[in-house]
Design a protein around this motif. Structure first.
Motif, mmCIF file in Angstrom:
data_model
loop_
_atom_site.group_PDB
_atom_site.id
_atom_site.type_symbol
_atom_site.label_atom_id
_atom_site.label_comp_id
_atom_site.label_asym_id
_atom_site.label_seq_id
_atom_site.Cartn_x
_atom_site.Cartn_y
_atom_site.Cartn_z
ATOM 1 N N ALA A 121 0.741 -1.113 0.127
ATOM 2 C CA ALA A 121 0.089 -0.030 -0.163
ATOM 3 C C ALA A 121 0.938 1.328 0.097
ATOM 4 N N VAL A 122 0.601 2.208 -1.160
ATOM 5 C CA VAL A 122 1.362 3.301 -1.144
ATOM 6 C C VAL A 122 0.713 4.614 -0.760
ATOM 7 N N ALA A 123 -0.729 4.580 -0.896
ATOM 8 C CA ALA A 123 -1.334 5.961 -0.495
ATOM 9 C C ALA A 123 -2.740 5.201 -0.085
ATOM 10 N N ARG A 124 -3.618 6.026 0.514
ATOM 11 C CA ARG A 124 -5.259 5.790 0.983
ATOM 12 C C ARG A 124 -5.807 6.970 0.999
ATOM 13 N N THR A 125 -7.018 7.037 0.724
ATOM 14 C CA THR A 125 -7.964 8.244 1.032
ATOM 15 C C THR A 125 -9.342 7.471 1.362
ATOM 16 N N THR A 126 -10.120 8.308 1.994
ATOM 17 C CA THR A 126 -11.648 7.836 2.412
ATOM 18 C C THR A 126 -12.584 8.780 2.181
ATOM 19 N N GLY A 127 -13.692 8.335 1.634
ATOM 20 C CA GLY A 127 -14.753 9.360 1.428
ATOM 21 C C GLY A 127 -15.007 9.400 -0.402
ATOM 22 N N ALA A 128 -16.343 9.867 -0.451
ATOM 23 C CA ALA A 128 -16.606 9.985 -2.005
ATOM 24 C C ALA A 128 -15.946 11.213 -2.340
ATOM 25 N N MET A 129 -15.563 11.225 -3.758
ATOM 26 C CA MET A 129 -14.958 12.605 -4.305
ATOM 27 C C MET A 129 -15.148 12.615 -5.765
ATOM 28 N N PRO A 130 -15.307 13.692 -6.438
ATOM 29 C CA PRO A 130 -15.513 13.874 -7.979
ATOM 30 C C PRO A 130 -14.356 13.283 -8.553
ATOM 31 N N GLN A 131 -14.539 13.067 -9.884
ATOM 32 C CA GLN A 131 -13.536 12.210 -10.642
ATOM 33 C C GLN A 131 -12.340 13.046 -10.761
ATOM 34 N N ALA A 132 -12.324 14.537 -11.014
ATOM 35 C CA ALA A 132 -11.043 15.193 -11.321
ATOM 36 C C ALA A 132 -10.384 15.151 -9.925
ATOM 37 N N GLN A 133 -10.722 15.150 -8.753
ATOM 38 C CA GLN A 133 -10.202 14.952 -7.575
ATOM 39 C C GLN A 133 -9.618 13.576 -7.426
#
Length: 144
Positions: A121-133
């Motif tokens: 694992a090199v990166a993680r994020t949580t939650g919905a986001m728009p495509q550009a983000q």
């Protein structure tokens, strides 16, 4: 030089020459396309195979059917897969069906996206986001 790419249909590891257009590549065993422009569904065995046997970065969406933000994120994730494959493999893992993998990576909130490169694992994020983000997050994570 070639890359190892796991078939999303039969899980066979294919050796694809780097000078060959990846979008045209087909599995040597089942003849299905190696890239469909959509996320693949993973179970525990499929997750391990794609994580450990493929040379592609793997972006996994940990989700559950009852999760509202997960349902909001699904079309964004699918559109991003269509836009960015074959640079990386997009996959979805249902945390209700495969809780042991989610627990192994400490997934406590969903949707959680984890980007794996070279089996870790090199990166993680949580939650919905728009495509550009999402695309910006992926680009930044892959550049690191």
């Amino acid at each position: 030089m070639s890359r190892h790419i796991v078939c999303p249909a039969c899980a066979t590891v294919n050796r694809v020459p780097e000078d060959r257009p990846a979008l045209a590549a087909r599995c040597g065993r089942c003849k299905e396309r190696l890239f469909r422009g959509e996320p693949i569904e993973l179970d525990a065995a499929g997750f391990e195979r794609h994580l450990t046997r493929s040379d592609l970065p793997l972006l996994v969406d940990f989700w559950a059917a009852w999760c509202g933000p997960c349902r909001m994120m699904a079309p964004v994730f699918a559109a991003t897969a269509k836009a960015l494959e074959p640079r990386l493999r997009f996959a979805k893992l249902d945390t209700e069906a495969v809780p042991e993998v989610a627990a192994r990576y400490g997934v406590r909130s969903i949707p959680t996206l984890i980007l794996f490169k070279d089996g870790r694992a090199v990166a993680r994020t949580t939650g919905a986001m728009p495509q550009a983000q999402l695309e910006a997050w992926i680009a930044q994570a892959l550049a690191a």
